[in-house]
Write a protein that holds these residues in place. Structure first.
Motif, PDB file in Angstrom:
ATOM      1  N   GLY A 220       0.840  -1.125   0.050  1.00 35.73           N
ATOM      2  CA  GLY A 220      -0.038   0.053   0.012  1.00 35.73           C
ATOM      3  C   GLY A 220       0.859   1.258  -0.099  1.00 35.73           C
ATOM      4  N   ASN A 223       1.047   5.871  -3.288  1.00 35.60           N
ATOM      5  CA  ASN A 223       1.461   7.392  -3.417  1.00 35.60           C
ATOM      6  C   ASN A 223       2.938   7.694  -3.529  1.00 35.60           C
ATOM      7  OD1 ASN A 223      -1.087   8.727  -3.975  1.00 35.60           O
ATOM      8  ND2 ASN A 223      -1.806   7.909  -1.865  1.00 35.60           N
ATOM      9  N   ASN A 244      -3.554  -0.049   5.431  1.00 42.50           N
ATOM     10  CA  ASN A 244      -3.922   1.152   4.801  1.00 42.50           C
ATOM     11  C   ASN A 244      -4.273   1.244   3.242  1.00 42.50           C
ATOM     12  OD1 ASN A 244      -4.514   4.054   4.262  1.00 42.50           O
ATOM     13  ND2 ASN A 244      -2.429   4.275   3.790  1.00 42.50           N
ATOM     14  N   GLU A 246      -5.132   3.006   0.096  1.00 41.82           N
ATOM     15  CA  GLU A 246      -4.653   4.398  -0.228  1.00 41.82           C
ATOM     16  C   GLU A 246      -5.870   4.986  -0.974  1.00 41.82           C
ATOM     17  OE1 GLU A 246      -0.377   4.965  -0.896  1.00 41.82           O
ATOM     18  OE2 GLU A 246      -0.785   2.993  -2.010  1.00 41.82           O
TER      19      GLU A 246
END
Length: 336
Positions: A220, A223, A244, A246
């Motif tokens: 994850g 980004n 998480n 994203e």
């Protein structure tokens, strides 16, 4: 037989106990397997707590990945693929036991020269990594590939598959020991992802700082990885072990012409079964050529079903690397 039966959901793996239960009775279309090794998975930790998307009705036997020997073949098959005494590995609910029933399509032969420990951890991780890189990301010789959580089961498989494909592998991991492991398995560069500025360090390792062609992400980390992904690169999303899910900055995806690609290997058997055979053919070829080896955690030994809880606990705390596998002695009660 002996097994880890879940009669009610538990708080954690330390609450699991080994009990004696009746031997499983195979249906006309299933094999009966004597388990010699059983592999641990993160989804086992969720399932025993009642938090996984696939929950069998209580009571049920935990575990889903194993290797062993065929005790009996399906009564409905006149020409079964495997015969009594064959060494197999596979997946089926009930892997934390001395015996398990499994359908033919869920079993494969133990590769020549491989032991039960190495083979027990193949069924989930190896095809996931191969399908992600070869089928979905279309890996090519000369690609630069970033493998996150490279010291995990799917990570070490991905490192080997990428190297066998002629790629340069940049691996991330979270400790000195794990960085040593990924290097031993063939990574060209190893980076601690806890280190500030790791994405810039990745870029500097690529030609003219262009970034990587492929990102393999079971954690994850999309980004942050966008920062070091080349124009026209591919990010393959395998899972979210960080916990998480994203929200991705899609403007950056657009500006860099990045392809975000998902991989859920478990759905291929239903949606595209012909690909399953192709993937395993590719993996067995790499094994035969000596380009893919087992990823069993060897810093300590887990022996007997009584140690499954401890093995799962260490897995959940991220204290291990590779595939955590428990040997399952058959004892004098074995039917073989």
């Amino acid at each position: 037989m002996r097994a880890i039966q879940v009669k009610e959901y538990v708080k954690g793996p330390e609450d699991l106990t080994v009990t004696t239960v009746p031997d499983p009775t195979p249906s006309p279309d299933t094999y009966l397997i004597a388990i010699h090794a059983t592999a641990t998975n993160f989804f086992d930790l969720l399932q025993i707590r009642g938090k996984y998307q696939h929950q069998p009705p209580l009571p049920w036997i935990s575990g889903a990945e194993f290797s062993g020997v065929v005790i009996s073949t399906p009564s409905s098959k006149t020409l079964p693929k495997f015969k009594k005494g064959d060494r197999v590995f596979g997946s089926s609910q009930g892997g934390y036991a001395t015996q398990v029933c499994a359908r033919e399509e869920s079993l494969l032969p133990v590769p020549p020269g491989w032991g039960f420990l190495e083979a027990a951890g193949l069924m989930v991780t190896a095809p996931t990594s191969y399908a992600a890189l070869v089928t979905r990301a279309n890996i090519q010789r000369g690609d630069y590939v970033l493998v996150h959580a490279a010291a995990g089961g799917v990570g070490l498989a991905a490192v080997q598959i990428a190297k066998a494909s002629g790629a340069t592998v940049i691996a991330t991991a979270g400790s000195r020991r794990k960085l040593e492991v990924v290097t031993r398995f063939g990574a060209d560069h190893a980076i601690d992802y806890n280190k500030e500025g790791w994405a810039e360090e990745v870029k500097k390792l690529t030609p003219k700082g262009k970034g990587v062609d492929i990102v393999f992400d079971p954690v994850g980390m999309v980004n942050t990885s966008i920062k070091c992904t080349a124009w026209g690169g591919r990010i393959v999303i395998i899972g979210f072990t960080s916990g998480n899910i994203e929200k991705v900055a899609m403007n950056k995806v657009l500006l860099k012409n990045i392809s975000l690609v998902g991989l859920h290997w478990g759905t291929y058997a239903k949606e595209q079964p012909e690909t399953v055979e192709v993937v395993w053919e590719g993996l067995f070829r790499l094994m035969k050529e000596g380009k893919f080896k087992g990823t069993v955690y060897t810093d300590r030994e887990f022996r007997g079903l009584e140690q499954v809880g401890e093995a799962l606990g260490m897995l959940g705390r991220r204290e291990t690397w590779g595939k955590v596998v428990v040997s399952v002695p058959q004892g004098t009660g074995s039917k073989l």
